[in-house]
Design a protein around this motif. Structure first.
Motif, PDB file in Angstrom:
ATOM      1  N   LEU A  30       0.830  -1.210   0.000  1.00  0.00           N
ATOM      2  CA  LEU A  30       0.000   0.000   0.000  1.00  0.00           C
ATOM      3  C   LEU A  30       0.861   1.254   0.000  1.00  0.00           C
ATOM      4  N   VAL A  31       1.906   1.270   0.817  1.00  0.00           N
ATOM      5  CA  VAL A  31       2.800   2.423   0.871  1.00  0.00           C
ATOM      6  C   VAL A  31       3.480   2.632  -0.488  1.00  0.00           C
ATOM      7  N   ASP A  32       3.925   1.562  -1.124  1.00  0.00           N
ATOM      8  CA  ASP A  32       4.538   1.678  -2.450  1.00  0.00           C
ATOM      9  C   ASP A  32       3.548   2.247  -3.463  1.00  0.00           C
ATOM     10  N   HIS A  33       2.316   1.755  -3.431  1.00  0.00           N
ATOM     11  CA  HIS A  33       1.281   2.243  -4.356  1.00  0.00           C
ATOM     12  C   HIS A  33       0.995   3.725  -4.109  1.00  0.00           C
ATOM     13  N   LEU A  34       0.849   4.100  -2.851  1.00  0.00           N
ATOM     14  CA  LEU A  34       0.579   5.508  -2.528  1.00  0.00           C
ATOM     15  C   LEU A  34       1.765   6.389  -2.910  1.00  0.00           C
ATOM     16  N   ASN A  35       2.976   5.890  -2.753  1.00  0.00           N
ATOM     17  CA  ASN A  35       4.152   6.652  -3.151  1.00  0.00           C
ATOM     18  C   ASN A  35       4.160   6.907  -4.657  1.00  0.00           C
ATOM     19  N   VAL A  39       4.130  10.568  -6.500  1.00  0.00           N
ATOM     20  CA  VAL A  39       5.118  10.948  -7.515  1.00  0.00           C
ATOM     21  C   VAL A  39       4.418  11.436  -8.779  1.00  0.00           C
ATOM     22  N   ARG A  40       3.386  10.701  -9.237  1.00  0.00           N
ATOM     23  CA  ARG A  40       2.641  11.127 -10.438  1.00  0.00           C
ATOM     24  C   ARG A  40       1.955  12.470 -10.222  1.00  0.00           C
ATOM     25  N   GLN A  41       1.372  12.663  -9.043  1.00  0.00           N
ATOM     26  CA  GLN A  41       0.704  13.933  -8.765  1.00  0.00           C
ATOM     27  C   GLN A  41       1.710  15.078  -8.736  1.00  0.00           C
ATOM     28  N   GLN A  42       2.887  14.851  -8.166  1.00  0.00           N
ATOM     29  CA  GLN A  42       3.898  15.904  -8.140  1.00  0.00           C
ATOM     30  C   GLN A  42       4.363  16.245  -9.552  1.00  0.00           C
ATOM     31  N   GLN A  43       4.523  15.225 -10.395  1.00  0.00           N
ATOM     32  CA  GLN A  43       4.895  15.479 -11.793  1.00  0.00           C
ATOM     33  C   GLN A  43       3.814  16.298 -12.491  1.00  0.00           C
ATOM     34  N   GLN A  44       2.557  15.973 -12.227  1.00  0.00           N
ATOM     35  CA  GLN A  44       1.461  16.721 -12.830  1.00  0.00           C
ATOM     36  C   GLN A  44       1.439  18.156 -12.311  1.00  0.00           C
ATOM     37  N   ILE A  45       1.655  18.348 -11.018  1.00  0.00           N
ATOM     38  CA  ILE A  45       1.706  19.699 -10.455  1.00  0.00           C
ATOM     39  C   ILE A  45       2.835  20.494 -11.092  1.00  0.00           C
TER      40      ILE A  45
END
Length: 78
Positions: A30-35, A39-45
Protein backbone atom coordinates in the motif's frame (compact mmCIF):
# COMPACT_ATOMS: atom_id res chain seq x y z
CA UNK A 1 -7.99 -15.09 12.82
CA UNK A 2 -9.23 -16.51 16.10
CA UNK A 3 -6.80 -18.05 18.50
CA UNK A 4 -7.97 -20.97 20.59
CA UNK A 5 -7.17 -20.84 24.28
CA UNK A 6 -6.18 -24.51 24.30
CA UNK A 7 -3.50 -23.94 21.64
CA UNK A 8 0.17 -24.42 22.38
CA UNK A 9 1.70 -20.99 23.25
CA UNK A 10 4.47 -21.53 20.70
CA UNK A 11 1.97 -22.26 17.91
CA UNK A 12 -0.08 -19.26 18.99
CA UNK A 13 2.99 -17.04 18.75
CA UNK A 14 3.86 -18.44 15.31
CA UNK A 15 0.33 -17.74 14.07
CA UNK A 16 0.37 -14.21 15.47
CA UNK A 17 3.78 -13.58 13.92
CA UNK A 18 2.53 -14.90 10.57
CA UNK A 19 -0.49 -12.60 10.78
CA UNK A 20 1.77 -9.63 11.49
CA UNK A 21 4.04 -10.52 8.57
CA UNK A 22 1.04 -10.71 6.23
CA UNK A 23 -0.27 -7.36 7.45
CA UNK A 24 3.19 -5.79 7.11
CA UNK A 25 3.43 -7.09 3.55
CA UNK A 26 0.07 -5.60 2.61
CA UNK A 27 1.05 -2.30 4.26
CA UNK A 28 4.33 -2.23 2.34
CA UNK A 29 2.45 -2.76 -0.93
CA UNK A 30 0.00 0.00 0.00
CA UNK A 31 2.80 2.42 0.87
CA UNK A 32 4.54 1.68 -2.45
CA UNK A 33 1.28 2.24 -4.36
CA UNK A 34 0.58 5.51 -2.53
CA UNK A 35 4.15 6.65 -3.15
CA UNK A 36 3.70 6.07 -6.89
CA UNK A 37 0.50 8.14 -6.79
CA UNK A 38 2.27 10.98 -4.97
CA UNK A 39 5.12 10.95 -7.51
CA UNK A 40 2.64 11.13 -10.44
CA UNK A 41 0.70 13.93 -8.77
CA UNK A 42 3.90 15.90 -8.14
CA UNK A 43 4.90 15.48 -11.79
CA UNK A 44 1.46 16.72 -12.83
CA UNK A 45 1.71 19.70 -10.46
CA UNK A 46 5.14 20.57 -11.85
CA UNK A 47 3.86 20.32 -15.44
CA UNK A 48 0.81 22.46 -14.68
CA UNK A 49 2.96 25.05 -12.90
CA UNK A 50 5.18 25.32 -15.99
CA UNK A 51 2.10 25.68 -18.21
CA UNK A 52 0.68 28.44 -16.00
CA UNK A 53 4.03 30.24 -16.08
CA UNK A 54 4.09 30.02 -19.89
CA UNK A 55 0.51 31.28 -20.14
CA UNK A 56 1.36 34.23 -17.91
CA UNK A 57 4.27 35.08 -20.18
CA UNK A 58 2.06 34.85 -23.27
CA UNK A 59 -0.83 36.87 -21.79
CA UNK A 60 -1.00 40.40 -23.13
CA UNK A 61 -0.06 43.03 -20.60
CA UNK A 62 -3.36 44.70 -19.77
CA UNK A 63 -1.84 47.81 -18.26
CA UNK A 64 -1.74 46.78 -14.63
CA UNK A 65 -4.48 44.21 -14.58
CA UNK A 66 -7.34 46.70 -14.45
CA UNK A 67 -10.97 45.89 -15.17
CA UNK A 68 -11.80 44.72 -18.67
CA UNK A 69 -15.31 44.77 -20.02
CA UNK A 70 -16.83 41.40 -20.86
CA UNK A 71 -17.86 42.92 -24.21
CA UNK A 72 -14.16 43.08 -25.09
CA UNK A 73 -14.05 39.32 -24.55
CA UNK A 74 -16.95 38.42 -26.85
CA UNK A 75 -16.13 36.62 -30.09
CA UNK A 76 -16.65 38.71 -33.26
CA UNK A 77 -19.85 36.94 -34.31
CA UNK A 78 -21.83 38.49 -31.41
Amino acid sequence: MTISHDMDPMNEMVLRLTDLEIKASFMEDLVDHLNQIVVRQQQQIDRLSREVALLRQQAPDSGGGGFRSLRDELPPHY
